[in-house]
Design a protein around this motif. Structure first.
Motif, PDB file in Angstrom:
ATOM      1  N   GLU A  43      23.859  64.452  30.987  1.00 43.64           N
ATOM      2  CA  GLU A  43      24.901  63.954  31.839  1.00 43.64           C
ATOM      3  C   GLU A  43      25.300  62.668  31.751  1.00 43.64           C
ATOM      4  OE1 GLU A  43      27.264  66.060  33.352  1.00 43.64           O
ATOM      5  OE2 GLU A  43      26.302  67.724  32.686  1.00 43.64           O
ATOM      6  N   GLU A  44      24.450  61.963  31.485  1.00 43.11           N
ATOM      7  CA  GLU A  44      24.512  60.451  31.616  1.00 43.11           C
ATOM      8  C   GLU A  44      24.872  60.116  30.093  1.00 43.11           C
ATOM      9  OE1 GLU A  44      20.936  58.684  33.041  1.00 43.11           O
ATOM     10  OE2 GLU A  44      21.635  59.099  34.965  1.00 43.11           O
ATOM     11  N   GLY A  45      24.557  61.053  29.144  1.00 39.44           N
ATOM     12  CA  GLY A  45      24.862  60.890  27.698  1.00 39.44           C
ATOM     13  C   GLY A  45      23.500  59.955  27.048  1.00 39.44           C
ATOM     14  N   THR A  46      22.516  60.170  27.561  1.00 37.43           N
ATOM     15  CA  THR A  46      21.263  59.360  26.865  1.00 37.43           C
ATOM     16  C   THR A  46      20.407  60.193  26.281  1.00 37.43           C
ATOM     17  OG1 THR A  46      20.160  59.322  28.945  1.00 37.43           O
ATOM     18  CG2 THR A  46      21.406  57.235  28.600  1.00 37.43           C
ATOM     19  N   TYR A  52      20.884  54.767  21.784  1.00 40.24           N
ATOM     20  CA  TYR A  52      20.577  56.134  22.460  1.00 40.24           C
ATOM     21  C   TYR A  52      19.741  56.880  21.632  1.00 40.24           C
ATOM     22  CZ  TYR A  52      24.592  54.556  25.029  1.00 40.24           C
ATOM     23  OH  TYR A  52      25.529  54.190  25.942  1.00 40.24           O
ATOM     24  N   ARG A  72      36.710  68.505  27.884  1.00 43.25           N
ATOM     25  CA  ARG A  72      36.137  67.242  28.175  1.00 43.25           C
ATOM     26  C   ARG A  72      35.024  66.867  27.180  1.00 43.25           C
ATOM     27  NH1 ARG A  72      32.073  64.940  31.579  1.00 43.25           N
ATOM     28  NH2 ARG A  72      31.214  67.140  31.809  1.00 43.25           N
ATOM     29  N   THR A  98      31.447  64.986  26.016  1.00 41.39           N
ATOM     30  CA  THR A  98      30.410  64.862  26.708  1.00 41.39           C
ATOM     31  C   THR A  98      30.284  63.266  26.760  1.00 41.39           C
ATOM     32  OG1 THR A  98      29.130  64.898  24.473  1.00 41.39           O
ATOM     33  CG2 THR A  98      29.157  66.942  25.565  1.00 41.39           C
ATOM     34  N   LYS A  99      29.088  63.024  27.613  1.00 40.56           N
ATOM     35  CA  LYS A  99      28.819  61.318  27.841  1.00 40.56           C
ATOM     36  C   LYS A  99      28.614  60.896  26.755  1.00 40.56           C
ATOM     37  CE  LYS A  99      30.241  60.432  32.021  1.00 40.56           C
ATOM     38  NZ  LYS A  99      31.141  59.417  32.244  1.00 40.56           N
ATOM     39  N   ALA A 100      27.708  61.539  25.701  1.00 45.53           N
ATOM     40  CA  ALA A 100      27.125  61.048  24.646  1.00 45.53           C
ATOM     41  C   ALA A 100      28.464  60.878  23.601  1.00 45.53           C
ATOM     42  CB  ALA A 100      26.343  61.999  23.975  1.00 45.53           C
ATOM     43  N   GLU A 130      31.592  60.211  24.609  1.00 48.94           N
ATOM     44  CA  GLU A 130      32.349  58.973  24.944  1.00 48.94           C
ATOM     45  C   GLU A 130      31.498  57.622  24.658  1.00 48.94           C
ATOM     46  OE1 GLU A 130      32.700  59.603  29.047  1.00 48.94           O
ATOM     47  OE2 GLU A 130      33.951  61.297  29.074  1.00 48.94           O
ATOM     48  N   HIS A 131      30.144  57.870  24.829  1.00 41.16           N
ATOM     49  CA  HIS A 131      29.582  56.321  24.441  1.00 41.16           C
ATOM     50  C   HIS A 131      29.820  56.096  22.833  1.00 41.16           C
ATOM     51  CE1 HIS A 131      27.648  56.222  28.304  1.00 41.16           C
ATOM     52  NE2 HIS A 131      26.586  57.218  28.019  1.00 41.16           N
ATOM     53  N   ASN A 149      33.089  54.545  22.203  1.00 38.76           N
ATOM     54  CA  ASN A 149      32.981  53.129  22.515  1.00 38.76           C
ATOM     55  C   ASN A 149      32.820  51.983  21.355  1.00 38.76           C
ATOM     56  OD1 ASN A 149      33.618  53.643  25.231  1.00 38.76           O
ATOM     57  ND2 ASN A 149      31.630  53.785  25.817  1.00 38.76           N
TER      58      ASN A 149
END
Length: 292
Positions: free
Chosen positions: A86-89, A116, A278, A280-282, A284-285, A288
């Motif tokens: 969930e945090e994308g890590t 990551y 949507r 995933t957080k990964a 989105e990271h 960046n």
């Protein structure tokens, strides 16, 4: 039997008595004792033999304790893994890439993996039309490609424009002895045409630039695979016009490039994703790294 009961039982065994276990669990002693009795009744066994001043773990109690240790640890690890995803890590990042965008990824993937390391990166290299299919089927989250003709379903982040160049056999470089070439000069040489691809107008756009000037290139070969075209250029079959971004680590020492004079065409690669899903957080990271 549920995980809460297993946690109670393990804590009782770890602490050596119910009173201390109740303090650790922040609950009163009678309810904890009742939970132990319910667990024994459900399993049909005595887990702890209780005496006035001491108690003893039975054989079935030891079996349950060993399983409880592993099960509670597994649940803890599952919760941690879910939180990291969930945090994308942690997790998997699936990316599509067309040949015209290959040079955009390596350094960014290296930077992403450094920050990551627990995210597995899965890369699909396909043509743009197939990448759109993979996006719709949700086999990939992001695609590095030329923007789709119909943007209604897609979120598009445009990247830096890339010019076209002429690729020539290295053996011809001395003969030409220049850094740029005009379309008029190109028609004097055998020309290897980058063939049409579904979802791409490069083929038509290049021909239109010749037609605007009433030039007809001497097309001796047509192929829609750029890597193959470059191999033919290296073998001195002819010259070709391709996006500059295609000149990357393909180890073609037998190829030289020239700028094209008065040639307004560019390709504009983009990062494409579906609007209705949507990321995933990964993902989105990873985006960046292309924020600029």
């Amino acid at each position: 039997m549920d995980l809460r009961q297993l946690k109670y039982f393990k804590t009782i065994v770890d602490e050596g008595n119910i009173t201390k276990a109740a303090e650790i669990l922040h609950m009163a002693q009678p309810p904890l004792s009742q939970q132990l009795k319910q667990l024994e009744k459900e399993l049909g066994t005595v887990l702890i033999k209780r005496y006035r001043q001491q108690w003893e773990l039975t054989e079935t109690g030891r079996v349950l304790y060993n399983h409880a240790v592993h099960m509670l640890q597994d649940i803890k690890e599952v919760k941690q893994e879910i939180q990291e995803i969930e945090e994308g890590t942690r997790g998997t990042l699936s990316i599509g890439i067309s040949s015209s965008c290959v040079n955009l990824l390596p350094k960014k993937v290296k930077e992403f993996r450094r920050e990551y390391p627990n995210v597995f990166v899965n890369i699909w290299k396909e043509d743009s039309s197939y990448l759109q299919k993979l996006l719709i089927e949700r086999k990939i989250e992001l695609s590095f490609m030329l923007p789709p003709a119909n943007l209604e379903e897609y979120q598009v982040q445009r990247l830096k424009r890339e010019p076209f160049v002429v690729t020539i056999p290295a053996a011809w470089a001395n003969e030409l002895n220049k850094n740029s070439i005009s379309l008029k000069e190109i028609i004097e040489y055998p020309f290897l045409m980058l063939g049409p691809k579904e979802g791409s107008s490069i083929y038509e756009d290049i021909l239109n630039e010749f037609n605007k000037r009433d030039f007809s290139p001497n097309i001796v070969l047509e192929c829609n695979d750029i890597f193959t075209v470059l191999n033919f250029v290296a073998l001195e079959i002819g010259m070709s016009i391709i996006p500059k971004s295609e000149i990357h680590d393909i180890s073609h020492q037998n190829i030289s490039t020239l700028e094209i004079e008065d040639f307004p065409l560019f390709i504009e690669p983009a990062i494409v994703s579906l609007k209705r899903h949507r990321l995933t957080k990964a993902a989105e990271h990873f985006l960046n790294y292309f924020a600029d």
